[in-house]
Design a protein around this motif. Structure first.
Motif, PDB file in Angstrom:
ATOM      1  N   GLY A  14       0.861  -1.189   0.000  1.00 11.78           N
ATOM      2  CA  GLY A  14       0.000   0.000   0.000  1.00 11.78           C
ATOM      3  C   GLY A  14       0.894   1.236   0.000  1.00 11.78           C
ATOM      4  N   ARG A  15       0.465   2.269   0.721  1.00  9.47           N
ATOM      5  CA  ARG A  15       1.214   3.549   0.692  1.00  9.47           C
ATOM      6  C   ARG A  15       2.664   3.384   1.168  1.00  9.47           C
ATOM      7  NH1 ARG A  15      -2.627   7.187  -1.581  1.00  9.47           N
ATOM      8  NH2 ARG A  15      -4.465   7.289  -0.273  1.00  9.47           N
ATOM      9  N   VAL A  16       2.850   2.696   2.298  1.00 11.12           N
ATOM     10  CA  VAL A  16       4.196   2.576   2.868  1.00 11.12           C
ATOM     11  C   VAL A  16       5.044   1.617   2.028  1.00 11.12           C
ATOM     12  CG1 VAL A  16       5.533   1.803   4.862  1.00 11.12           C
ATOM     13  CG2 VAL A  16       3.495   3.216   5.196  1.00 11.12           C
ATOM     14  N   GLY A  17       4.477   0.446   1.718  1.00  9.87           N
ATOM     15  CA  GLY A  17       5.222  -0.530   0.915  1.00  9.87           C
ATOM     16  C   GLY A  17       5.632   0.068  -0.427  1.00  9.87           C
ATOM     17  N   ILE A  36       4.394  -8.839  -2.171  1.00 14.00           N
ATOM     18  CA  ILE A  36       3.296  -9.692  -1.691  1.00 14.00           C
ATOM     19  C   ILE A  36       2.249  -8.794  -1.042  1.00 14.00           C
ATOM     20  CG2 ILE A  36       2.659 -11.508  -0.033  1.00 14.00           C
ATOM     21  CD1 ILE A  36       5.435 -12.706  -0.377  1.00 14.00           C
ATOM     22  N   ASP A  37       0.986  -9.020  -1.379  1.00 15.37           N
ATOM     23  CA  ASP A  37      -0.110  -8.268  -0.743  1.00 15.37           C
ATOM     24  C   ASP A  37      -1.375  -9.100  -0.897  1.00 15.37           C
ATOM     25  OD1 ASP A  37      -0.503  -4.929  -0.081  1.00 15.37           O
ATOM     26  OD2 ASP A  37      -2.298  -6.157  -0.359  1.00 15.37           O
ATOM     27  N   THR A  38      -2.275  -8.998   0.073  1.00 14.20           N
ATOM     28  CA  THR A  38      -3.522  -9.761  -0.003  1.00 14.20           C
ATOM     29  C   THR A  38      -4.544  -9.095  -0.924  1.00 14.20           C
ATOM     30  OG1 THR A  38      -4.120  -8.637   2.045  1.00 14.20           O
ATOM     31  CG2 THR A  38      -3.396 -10.932   2.239  1.00 14.20           C
ATOM     32  N   ALA A  82       2.605  -4.486   5.968  1.00 12.06           N
ATOM     33  CA  ALA A  82       1.238  -4.992   5.808  1.00 12.06           C
ATOM     34  C   ALA A  82       0.349  -4.524   6.947  1.00 12.06           C
ATOM     35  CB  ALA A  82       1.260  -6.526   5.762  1.00 12.06           C
ATOM     36  N   GLY A  83      -0.908  -4.359   6.629  1.00 10.63           N
ATOM     37  CA  GLY A  83      -1.888  -4.008   7.657  1.00 10.63           C
ATOM     38  C   GLY A  83      -2.278  -2.558   7.586  1.00 10.63           C
ATOM     39  N   PRO A  84      -3.512  -2.271   8.042  1.00  4.22           N
ATOM     40  CA  PRO A  84      -4.034  -0.917   7.894  1.00  4.22           C
ATOM     41  C   PRO A  84      -3.309   0.111   8.742  1.00  4.22           C
ATOM     42  CG  PRO A  84      -5.535  -2.269   9.198  1.00  4.22           C
ATOM     43  CD  PRO A  84      -4.459  -3.174   8.697  1.00  4.22           C
ATOM     44  N   SER A  85      -3.444   1.355   8.300  1.00  2.00           N
ATOM     45  CA  SER A  85      -2.985   2.503   9.058  1.00  2.00           C
ATOM     46  C   SER A  85      -4.188   3.080   9.805  1.00  2.00           C
ATOM     47  CB  SER A  85      -2.404   3.522   8.071  1.00  2.00           C
ATOM     48  OG  SER A  85      -1.773   4.552   8.769  1.00  2.00           O
ATOM     49  N   ILE A 127      10.438  -4.189  10.076  1.00  2.00           N
ATOM     50  CA  ILE A 127       8.997  -3.965  10.244  1.00  2.00           C
ATOM     51  C   ILE A 127       8.678  -2.472  10.250  1.00  2.00           C
ATOM     52  CG2 ILE A 127       7.067  -4.291  11.875  1.00  2.00           C
ATOM     53  CD1 ILE A 127       8.615  -6.919  12.726  1.00  2.00           C
ATOM     54  N   CYS A 128       7.649  -2.113   9.469  1.00  2.00           N
ATOM     55  CA  CYS A 128       7.172  -0.715   9.442  1.00  2.00           C
ATOM     56  C   CYS A 128       5.789  -0.599  10.078  1.00  2.00           C
ATOM     57  CB  CYS A 128       7.044  -0.216   8.005  1.00  2.00           C
ATOM     58  SG  CYS A 128       8.548  -0.269   7.034  1.00  2.00           S
ATOM     59  N   SER A 129       5.004  -1.696  10.078  1.00  2.39           N
ATOM     60  CA  SER A 129       3.592  -1.629  10.471  1.00  2.39           C
ATOM     61  C   SER A 129       3.431  -1.221  11.928  1.00  2.39           C
ATOM     62  CB  SER A 129       2.935  -3.004  10.253  1.00  2.39           C
ATOM     63  OG  SER A 129       3.210  -3.485   8.962  1.00  2.39           O
ATOM     64  N   ASN A 130       2.408  -0.428  12.179  1.00  5.53           N
ATOM     65  CA  ASN A 130       2.094   0.039  13.533  1.00  5.53           C
ATOM     66  C   ASN A 130       1.068  -0.848  14.226  1.00  5.53           C
ATOM     67  OD1 ASN A 130       3.667   2.418  13.901  1.00  5.53           O
ATOM     68  ND2 ASN A 130       2.405   3.448  12.378  1.00  5.53           N
ATOM     69  N   PRO A 131       1.032  -0.844  15.555  1.00  5.23           N
ATOM     70  CA  PRO A 131       1.949  -0.132  16.440  1.00  5.23           C
ATOM     71  C   PRO A 131       3.323  -0.807  16.411  1.00  5.23           C
ATOM     72  CG  PRO A 131       0.377  -1.413  17.727  1.00  5.23           C
ATOM     73  CD  PRO A 131      -0.005  -1.586  16.309  1.00  5.23           C
ATOM     74  N   GLU A 184       9.367   4.372  22.417  1.00  2.00           N
ATOM     75  CA  GLU A 184       8.254   4.050  21.510  1.00  2.00           C
ATOM     76  C   GLU A 184       8.305   4.880  20.231  1.00  2.00           C
ATOM     77  OE1 GLU A 184       4.452   5.501  22.838  1.00  2.00           O
ATOM     78  OE2 GLU A 184       3.319   3.893  21.869  1.00  2.00           O
ATOM     79  N   HIS A 185       7.938   4.265  19.097  1.00  2.00           N
ATOM     80  CA  HIS A 185       7.583   5.046  17.912  1.00  2.00           C
ATOM     81  C   HIS A 185       6.132   5.462  18.154  1.00  2.00           C
ATOM     82  CE1 HIS A 185       6.837   6.443  13.907  1.00  2.00           C
ATOM     83  NE2 HIS A 185       5.907   5.538  13.716  1.00  2.00           N
ATOM     84  N   GLY A 186       5.988   6.553  18.903  1.00  2.00           N
ATOM     85  CA  GLY A 186       4.660   6.981  19.336  1.00  2.00           C
ATOM     86  C   GLY A 186       4.814   8.075  20.368  1.00  2.00           C
ATOM     87  N   TRP A 237      -2.088  10.208   4.938  1.00  2.00           N
ATOM     88  CA  TRP A 237      -1.173   9.086   5.177  1.00  2.00           C
ATOM     89  C   TRP A 237       0.234   9.655   5.307  1.00  2.00           C
ATOM     90  CZ3 TRP A 237      -3.068  10.288   0.347  1.00  2.00           C
ATOM     91  CH2 TRP A 237      -2.146  10.549  -0.661  1.00  2.00           C
ATOM     92  N   THR A 238       1.180   8.836   5.780  1.00  2.00           N
ATOM     93  CA  THR A 238       2.598   9.211   5.723  1.00  2.00           C
ATOM     94  C   THR A 238       3.329   8.040   5.085  1.00  2.00           C
ATOM     95  OG1 THR A 238       3.266   8.248   7.841  1.00  2.00           O
ATOM     96  CG2 THR A 238       2.439  10.498   7.906  1.00  2.00           C
ATOM     97  N   ASN A 239       4.297   8.341   4.272  1.00  2.00           N
ATOM     98  CA  ASN A 239       5.056   7.233   3.681  1.00  2.00           C
ATOM     99  C   ASN A 239       6.495   7.606   3.284  1.00  2.00           C
ATOM    100  OD1 ASN A 239       4.252   8.797   1.473  1.00  2.00           O
ATOM    101  ND2 ASN A 239       3.520   7.076   0.257  1.00  2.00           N
TER     102      ASN A 239
END
Ligand SMILES: NC(=O)c1ccc[n+]([C@@H]2O[C@H](COP(=O)([O-])OP(=O)(O)OC[C@H]3O[C@@H](n4cnc5c(N)ncnc54)[C@H](O)[C@@H]3O)[C@@H](O)[C@H]2O)c1
Length: 321
Positions: A14-17, A36-38, A82-85, A127-131, A184-186, A237-239
């Motif tokens: 998606g945006r980040v990938g 790879i993406d679903t 992978a996974g939603p933001s 890994i980029c996906s949050n959290p 934390e990245h947060g 979004w951010t990417n």
């Protein structure tokens, strides 16, 4: 025997990938890239788009394919995006909203790691996906993959944002501002103020040497940690930054740079923790992934923030469990 070309896998395009893919293509360090993406058609579309781009003059002739997990058996680096933001339709976001993704993205992380570790125990996994910190903790502690090879982009991007704030204030190129965000990245990540260095000048020395107003550490922490949602609330979004961060780490691994980046990793003895938390602190990154986790000296102010950030990460991991 022919030299083995470097292979990158990107899971979730998606945006980040997509940003990771763009930066990987421009970097020229990978000869093969597997997507790879679903979402049906998305990896095929991304691969075809890049296949056309490779024919533009001065672009590396990288082979990009839409694939499956069997294509990752010999991957050197795998980036998970992978996974939603956060959902922009819910209105303005705060950094803490990333923690609400814990249950959904924790499940996706387990699915993805299960497939990877059936086939590959040598790849560096970024890994980029949050959290972010909770996802790294799941991937690092629940699966049979060398822990040094499992890391997250962590606070590399937050540290860049902090250096940008200080550089803008002092009026210098951010390349000459050294400093790390820790934890934390947060929203609970904190600036390692006692380690900030601008051309050999400490944080306290900046007003005297550069003739600028003093900066407030709490204000730097807030502005840095709001950096991601400032972008998100404007464009949805951010990417760009996270894509650069992932590729900076990948480059350090492939080139065995032994660069010091604040990636998210599971602590083993640092700051009095052993296997019970994954967070960002400076790490030496080389061909074996995280080759050393650096425990930096902390001031009293920083020690207070360390306790808070570790609690916040552990609470988020509990939601994903
Ligand atoms: N670490 C950072 O600094 C940072 C910055 C921005 C976004 N993020 C995070 O990155 C993640 C991706 O964000 P985005 O904006 O690209 O979201 P996105 O919705 O644009 O893309 C996510 C992609 O993951 C795919 N996906 C979902 N489940 C999958 C699975 N099991 N296997 C493979 N693919 C799967 C989706 O089909 C989608 O294409 C989010 O968790 C977001 O919060 C992190």
């Amino acid at each position: 025997m022919p030299i083995k070309p470097h292979k990158l896998g990107i899971i979730g395009v998606g945006r980040v990938g997509e940003a990771v893919l763009f930066d990987a293509m421009a970097s020229g360090i990978f000869a093969r890239i597997v997507l790879i993406d679903t979402k049906e058609g998305l990896p095929e579309g991304q691969a075809l788009d890049q296949h056309h781009a490779t024919a533009v003059p001065n672009m590396p002739n990288t082979t990009v394919i839409a694939g499956d997990y069997d294509d990752l058996t010999d991957a050197d680096v795998i980036v998970i995006a992978a996974g939603p933001s956060i959902d922009p339709a819910k209105g303005p976001a705060t950094g803490a909203d990333r923690r609400e993704l814990a249950a959904t993205n924790g499940r996706i992380m387990r699915e993805v790691m299960t497939e990877i570790t059936k086939r590959n125990h040598d790849a560096a996994i970024i890994i980029c996906s949050n959290p972010l910190d909770a996802n790294v903790h799941i991937a690092s502690t629940e699966f049979d993959h060398p822990q040094g090879l499992v890391m997250g982009t962590g606070t590399l991007l937050d540290s860049a944002r902090m250096c940008r704030i200080i550089a803008d204030h002092v009026g210098v190129n951010p390349e000459f501002v050294r400093g790390y965000m820790i934890g934390e990245h947060g929203p609970s990540g904190f600036p390692h103020i006692s380690g900030v260095n601008v051309g050999g000048v400490s944080f306290e020395g900046l007003p005297r040497v550069f003739g600028v107003d003093p900066l407030d550490p709490d204000d730097i922490a807030t502005r840095t940690n709001n950096g991601g949602t400032d972008v998100f609330n404007l464009k949805g979004w951010t990417n760009a930054g996270v894509g650069q961060a992932a590729m900076t780490i990948a480059r350090a691994i492939v080139r065995d740079e032994r660069s010091l980046y604040p990636v998210c990793t599971t602590l083993h003895g640092q700051y009095g923790h052993d296997g019970d938390v994954s967070m960002s602190t400076p790490c030496i990154i080389g061909a074996r992934g995280v080759e050393q986790i650096v425990e930096v000296p902390l001031s009293e102010w920083e020690q207070g923030h360390l306790a808070t950030t570790i609690q916040a990460i552990q609470d988020t991991v509990a939601i994903a469990s």
